[in-house]
Scaffold this motif. Sequence first.
Motif, PDB file in Angstrom:
ATOM      1  N   ALA A   1     -25.039  15.127  13.070  1.00 54.36           N
ATOM      2  CA  ALA A   1     -25.723  16.441  13.649  1.00 54.36           C
ATOM      3  C   ALA A   1     -27.077  16.803  13.272  1.00 54.36           C
ATOM      4  N   ASN A   2     -27.157  16.010  12.562  1.00 54.77           N
ATOM      5  CA  ASN A   2     -28.701  15.958  12.117  1.00 54.77           C
ATOM      6  C   ASN A   2     -29.303  14.891  12.354  1.00 54.77           C
ATOM      7  N   ILE A   3     -28.924  13.266  12.916  1.00 56.62           N
ATOM      8  CA  ILE A   3     -29.491  12.292  13.188  1.00 56.62           C
ATOM      9  C   ILE A   3     -30.104  11.840  11.800  1.00 56.62           C
ATOM     10  N   GLN A   4     -29.722  11.253  10.656  1.00 50.92           N
ATOM     11  CA  GLN A   4     -29.947  11.437   9.592  1.00 50.92           C
ATOM     12  C   GLN A   4     -29.306  10.676   9.059  1.00 50.92           C
TER      13      GLN A   4
ATOM     14  N   ALA B   1     -30.062  17.623  -4.925  1.00 52.63           N
ATOM     15  CA  ALA B   1     -30.640  17.215  -3.692  1.00 52.63           C
ATOM     16  C   ALA B   1     -30.305  15.881  -3.336  1.00 52.63           C
ATOM     17  N   PRO B   2     -29.977  15.876  -1.252  1.00 49.41           N
ATOM     18  CA  PRO B   2     -30.002  14.820  -1.371  1.00 49.41           C
ATOM     19  C   PRO B   2     -31.403  13.965  -0.492  1.00 49.41           C
ATOM     20  N   ARG B   3     -31.535  13.423  -0.225  1.00 50.90           N
ATOM     21  CA  ARG B   3     -33.001  12.100   0.169  1.00 50.90           C
ATOM     22  C   ARG B   3     -31.913  12.033   1.609  1.00 50.90           C
ATOM     23  N   LEU B   4     -32.984  12.257   2.501  1.00 48.71           N
ATOM     24  CA  LEU B   4     -32.628  12.854   3.633  1.00 48.71           C
ATOM     25  C   LEU B   4     -33.695  11.559   4.721  1.00 48.71           C
ATOM     26  N   MET B   5     -33.248  10.902   5.243  1.00 48.47           N
ATOM     27  CA  MET B   5     -33.309   9.506   5.925  1.00 48.47           C
ATOM     28  C   MET B   5     -33.472   9.578   7.190  1.00 48.47           C
ATOM     29  N   PRO B   6     -34.038   9.067   8.495  1.00 44.59           N
ATOM     30  CA  PRO B   6     -33.955   9.166  10.201  1.00 44.59           C
ATOM     31  C   PRO B   6     -32.980   7.832  10.356  1.00 44.59           C
ATOM     32  N   THR B   7     -32.488   8.284  11.557  1.00 42.27           N
ATOM     33  CA  THR B   7     -31.365   6.739  11.975  1.00 42.27           C
ATOM     34  C   THR B   7     -31.788   6.760  13.792  1.00 42.27           C
ATOM     35  N   GLY B   8     -31.804   6.013  14.467  1.00 37.14           N
ATOM     36  CA  GLY B   8     -30.627   6.613  16.462  1.00 37.14           C
ATOM     37  C   GLY B   8     -30.031   7.651  16.367  1.00 37.14           C
ATOM     38  N   GLY B   9     -29.768   7.773  17.487  1.00 39.52           N
ATOM     39  CA  GLY B   9     -29.264   9.127  17.684  1.00 39.52           C
ATOM     40  C   GLY B   9     -27.748   9.467  17.785  1.00 39.52           C
ATOM     41  N   GLY B  10     -27.058  10.323  17.308  1.00 34.37           N
ATOM     42  CA  GLY B  10     -25.651  10.402  17.176  1.00 34.37           C
ATOM     43  C   GLY B  10     -25.370   8.911  16.443  1.00 34.37           C
ATOM     44  N   PRO B  11     -25.136   9.092  14.832  1.00 35.26           N
ATOM     45  CA  PRO B  11     -24.769   7.750  14.170  1.00 35.26           C
ATOM     46  C   PRO B  11     -23.122   8.164  14.027  1.00 35.26           C
TER      47      PRO B  11
ATOM     48  N   ALA C   1     -24.943   8.020  20.351  1.00 33.73           N
ATOM     49  CA  ALA C   1     -26.124   8.833  21.837  1.00 33.73           C
ATOM     50  C   ALA C   1     -26.896   7.722  22.127  1.00 33.73           C
ATOM     51  N   SER C   2     -27.317   7.148  20.974  1.00 32.26           N
ATOM     52  CA  SER C   2     -28.273   5.905  21.671  1.00 32.26           C
ATOM     53  C   SER C   2     -28.229   4.612  22.103  1.00 32.26           C
ATOM     54  N   GLY C   3     -27.078   3.943  21.741  1.00 27.82           N
ATOM     55  CA  GLY C   3     -26.079   2.788  21.972  1.00 27.82           C
ATOM     56  C   GLY C   3     -27.112   2.129  21.312  1.00 27.82           C
ATOM     57  N   THR C   4     -27.181   1.986  20.144  1.00 24.85           N
ATOM     58  CA  THR C   4     -28.197   1.135  18.705  1.00 24.85           C
ATOM     59  C   THR C   4     -27.811   0.860  18.229  1.00 24.85           C
ATOM     60  N   VAL C   5     -28.131  -0.263  16.959  1.00 24.27           N
ATOM     61  CA  VAL C   5     -27.349   0.068  15.204  1.00 24.27           C
ATOM     62  C   VAL C   5     -29.434   0.340  15.095  1.00 24.27           C
ATOM     63  N   SER C   6     -28.898   1.360  14.443  1.00 20.98           N
ATOM     64  CA  SER C   6     -30.104   1.109  13.292  1.00 20.98           C
ATOM     65  C   SER C   6     -29.864   0.415  12.198  1.00 20.98           C
ATOM     66  N   VAL C   7     -31.311  -0.188  12.079  1.00 19.22           N
ATOM     67  CA  VAL C   7     -31.216  -0.996  10.904  1.00 19.22           C
ATOM     68  C   VAL C   7     -32.963   0.117   9.721  1.00 19.22           C
ATOM     69  N   ILE C   8     -32.219   0.838   8.586  1.00 20.23           N
ATOM     70  CA  ILE C   8     -32.376   1.271   8.253  1.00 20.23           C
ATOM     71  C   ILE C   8     -33.203   0.526   6.289  1.00 20.23           C
ATOM     72  N   ASN C   9     -34.325   0.338   6.394  1.00 20.36           N
ATOM     73  CA  ASN C   9     -34.710  -0.087   5.054  1.00 20.36           C
ATOM     74  C   ASN C   9     -34.616   1.298   3.929  1.00 20.36           C
ATOM     75  N   LEU C  10     -34.103   1.101   3.101  1.00 22.28           N
ATOM     76  CA  LEU C  10     -33.156   2.076   1.987  1.00 22.28           C
ATOM     77  C   LEU C  10     -34.591   2.068   0.839  1.00 22.28           C
ATOM     78  N   ARG C  11     -34.686   1.316   0.976  1.00 19.90           N
ATOM     79  CA  ARG C  11     -35.811   1.501  -0.452  1.00 19.90           C
ATOM     80  C   ARG C  11     -37.302   2.520   0.387  1.00 19.90           C
ATOM     81  N   LYS C  12     -38.021   2.017   1.511  1.00 22.03           N
ATOM     82  CA  LYS C  12     -38.559   3.055   1.994  1.00 22.03           C
ATOM     83  C   LYS C  12     -38.388   4.264   2.875  1.00 22.03           C
ATOM     84  N   GLY C  13     -36.984   4.724   2.989  1.00 18.29           N
ATOM     85  CA  GLY C  13     -36.505   5.667   3.892  1.00 18.29           C
ATOM     86  C   GLY C  13     -36.363   5.714   5.570  1.00 18.29           C
ATOM     87  N   THR C  14     -37.096   5.000   5.969  1.00 21.04           N
ATOM     88  CA  THR C  14     -37.176   4.534   7.901  1.00 21.04           C
ATOM     89  C   THR C  14     -36.283   3.575   7.921  1.00 21.04           C
TER      90      THR C  14
END
Length: 115
Positions: free
Chosen positions: A27-30, A40-50, A68-81
């Motif tokens: 719902a929130n692309i994260q 409290a949770p930590r929120l990190m971005p990702t691609g569309g429609g994970p 939604a974006s037809g991708t796999v997002s690779v997220i660096n969990l230390r940086k949150g990006t």
Amino acid sequence: MVTVEGSGPTGLDLDERTGAVYAADFANIQIIEVTPGSRAPRLMPTGGGPLSIALSAYGRTAYTADQASGTVSVINLRKGTVARSVATGDGAKSVAVEPCSGRVLVARVALIALP
């Protein structure tokens, strides 16, 4: 218990070493990260429609299948990006990490192995 108002979690993974839980939030692309004892949770971005999430063997990287974006997002969990996005074609549904080799597998119309 940690509640994230308005979230739409669609996939979960657990870092067994740290006890942190990660949810793909369609719902929130994260990604929602909840660590033991956190209020409290930590929120990190990702691609569309994970829809799905998988962690690397050492829990430093998360991968999301972004329908939604037809991708796999690779997220660096230390940086949150998002470190990078890899095109999979339309409709990425699920992602998994093969524990021995670390290869990332994505399910959609066809199974794709990322380099």
